[in-house]
Write a protein that holds these residues in place. Structure first.
Motif, mmCIF file in Angstrom:
data_model
loop_
_atom_site.group_PDB
_atom_site.id
_atom_site.type_symbol
_atom_site.label_atom_id
_atom_site.label_comp_id
_atom_site.label_asym_id
_atom_site.label_seq_id
_atom_site.Cartn_x
_atom_site.Cartn_y
_atom_site.Cartn_z
ATOM 1 N N VAL A 99 0.879 -1.176 0.000
ATOM 2 C CA VAL A 99 0.000 0.000 0.000
ATOM 3 C C VAL A 99 0.913 1.222 0.000
ATOM 4 O O VAL A 99 1.846 1.301 0.806
ATOM 5 C CB VAL A 99 -0.897 0.013 1.254
ATOM 6 C CG1 VAL A 99 -1.752 1.272 1.295
ATOM 7 C CG2 VAL A 99 -1.769 -1.237 1.299
ATOM 8 N N ARG A 103 -2.501 6.564 0.179
ATOM 9 C CA ARG A 103 -3.567 5.635 0.578
ATOM 10 C C ARG A 103 -3.292 5.112 1.988
ATOM 11 O O ARG A 103 -4.199 4.898 2.786
ATOM 12 C CB ARG A 103 -3.622 4.486 -0.435
ATOM 13 C CG ARG A 103 -4.722 3.517 -0.154
ATOM 14 C CD ARG A 103 -5.187 2.761 -1.386
ATOM 15 N NE ARG A 103 -6.015 1.647 -0.951
ATOM 16 C CZ ARG A 103 -5.680 0.379 -1.126
ATOM 17 N NH1 ARG A 103 -4.568 0.054 -1.765
ATOM 18 N NH2 ARG A 103 -6.465 -0.578 -0.705
ATOM 19 N N LYS A 106 -4.782 6.864 4.866
ATOM 20 C CA LYS A 106 -6.234 6.711 5.050
ATOM 21 C C LYS A 106 -6.547 5.460 5.867
ATOM 22 O O LYS A 106 -7.618 5.341 6.453
ATOM 23 C CB LYS A 106 -6.936 6.655 3.691
ATOM 24 C CG LYS A 106 -6.717 7.931 2.898
ATOM 25 C CD LYS A 106 -7.771 8.133 1.834
ATOM 26 C CE LYS A 106 -7.873 9.545 1.324
ATOM 27 N NZ LYS A 106 -6.676 10.296 1.137
ATOM 28 N N THR A 111 -2.415 -0.786 6.099
ATOM 29 C CA THR A 111 -1.087 -0.576 5.504
ATOM 30 C C THR A 111 -0.036 -1.410 6.245
ATOM 31 O O THR A 111 0.834 -2.035 5.627
ATOM 32 C CB THR A 111 -0.719 0.927 5.551
ATOM 33 O OG1 THR A 111 -1.763 1.645 4.907
ATOM 34 C CG2 THR A 111 0.598 1.209 4.858
ATOM 35 N N GLY A 203 -2.504 5.454 -5.316
ATOM 36 C CA GLY A 203 -2.423 5.797 -3.902
ATOM 37 C C GLY A 203 -1.086 6.346 -3.456
ATOM 38 O O GLY A 203 -0.822 6.433 -2.262
#
Ligand code: AKB
Length: 341
Positions: A99, A103, A106, A111, A203
């Protein structure tokens, strides 16, 4: 029975001997991501498609890159990773599933699971199944606001302020741990922002550098989410692939470092990129509306000292801004022609 630890002869033969490579079985995770798509194709050409296993959470609409054999694989599932590696008698792993920075902010928990648990699962499977080599990319995101912004030394302060960056620093340390404790030959570079034509990023903070090309060709206009004077280090996909393969081929006896090599290719501002694109797309207009990704970019370096990579495995980029932009636009135009026709 004792564990097989690939020795220097094995690794050097593996790196140099083409026939030996054709018996090498390669697993790639994140095979349909920005880096995975083109790296998987390069690996297929090198090792033979039949020796490849492309994995990801699901098969994308366009199918597997170059029609490589595919299996779904969730890297957060330790047992699935180990069974896949064992079942396919994998010799080499390119672990790219991750990830990215924007992104990641978020959903820090997810992650951590994908980036850290996923890496640990891959390293553990590699150790238990006596895999010969693992490639795992770190990133410029491993640096933070306390790191010097220019000519960042190979070994320096690393206190990132994004969860993505935290997983990159911790990942580098975990890779070194597996090397020192278990002799697992795991190697990696710190990628700058990657510019690619075949697959878009998703992302990341440096996504603007790819989006700008697509928007220029499709609409002649782009609203950039970082400032015009935002300068970051970037790398074009062919150099990105060459870095991975070059480091994996490197003679072990020359390597002082094994993970987290700084690599440098190009550095430019968002405004300089827009101006370069405008040379090929007259009238292209770029507006700037910085959002929360600017704050992430502000903590990353502008330039890197990559002398360790140059000295230890002859790293040398081929693409600068003008060459990259011309090639990128030619590829995207060609893609537009094929899909329109
Ligand atoms: C991101 O922007 O998150 C990535 C990276 C620099 O690692 N492209």
């Amino acid at each position: 029975m004792g564990r097989f630890v690939p020795d220097v002869d094995y690794r050097n033969r593996f790196a140099r001997d083409r026939a030996f490579r054709k018996m090498t079985r390669v697993l790639i995770t994140g095979a349909f991501g920005q880096i995975g798509t083109e790296l998987a194709a390069a690996l297929g050409a090198r090792y033979g498609s039949d020796n490849m296993l492309a994995t990801g959470r699901s098969l994308p609409d366009g199918g597997s890159p170059e029609g490589l054999p595919f299996e779904p694989l969730d890297v957060t599932d330790a047992d699935a990773v180990l069974q896949t590696v064992k079942r396919h008698r994998i010799d080499v792993i390119y672990h790219l599933a991750a990830v990215l920075s924007a992104r990641g902010e978020k959903d820090p928990r997810m992650t951590w699971q994908v980036n850290m648990d996923g890496l640990r699962n891959v390293l553990e499977a590699a150790r238990r199944a006596t895999v010969a080599q693992v490639f795992w990319p770190s990133s410029i995101a491993a640096f933070g606001p306390d790191t010097p912004r220019d000519a960042v030394p190979q070994d320096t302060i690393m206190r990132p302020t994004t969860i993505y960056g935290v997983t990159k620093v911790a990942g580098e340390l975990l890779c070194d741990y597996y090397l020192q404790k278990y002799g697992l030959d795991v190697r990696g570079v710190r990628y700058p922002g990657v510019i690619s034509s075949a697959a878009p990023p998703g992302g990341g903070t440096t996504d603007y550098a790819v989006e700008m090309f697509h928007a220029a060709l499709e609409r002649g206009r782009y609203t950039c989410f970082v400032r015009e004077d935002c300068v970051l280090p970037l790398i074009y996909m062919p150099d990105c692939t060459r870095a991975a393969l070059g480091l994996m081929d490197a003679d072990t006896s020359r390597l002082t470092h094994r993970n987290g090599f700084n690599i440098s290719a190009m550095t430019f501002s968002a405004g300089e990129l827009a101006a370069e694109i405008r040379k090929h797309v007259p009238g292209f207009v770029c507006d700037y509306a910085p959002d929360e990704r600017q704050a992430i970019a502000d903590t990353w370096p502008r330039t890197l000292d990559d002398s360790a990579a140059r000295a230890e495995w002859d790293w040398q980029p081929e693409y600068d801004l003008p060459r990259m932009a011309a090639d990128m636009l030619a590829r995207l135009r060609e893609h537009q022609r094929r899909t329109a026709g």
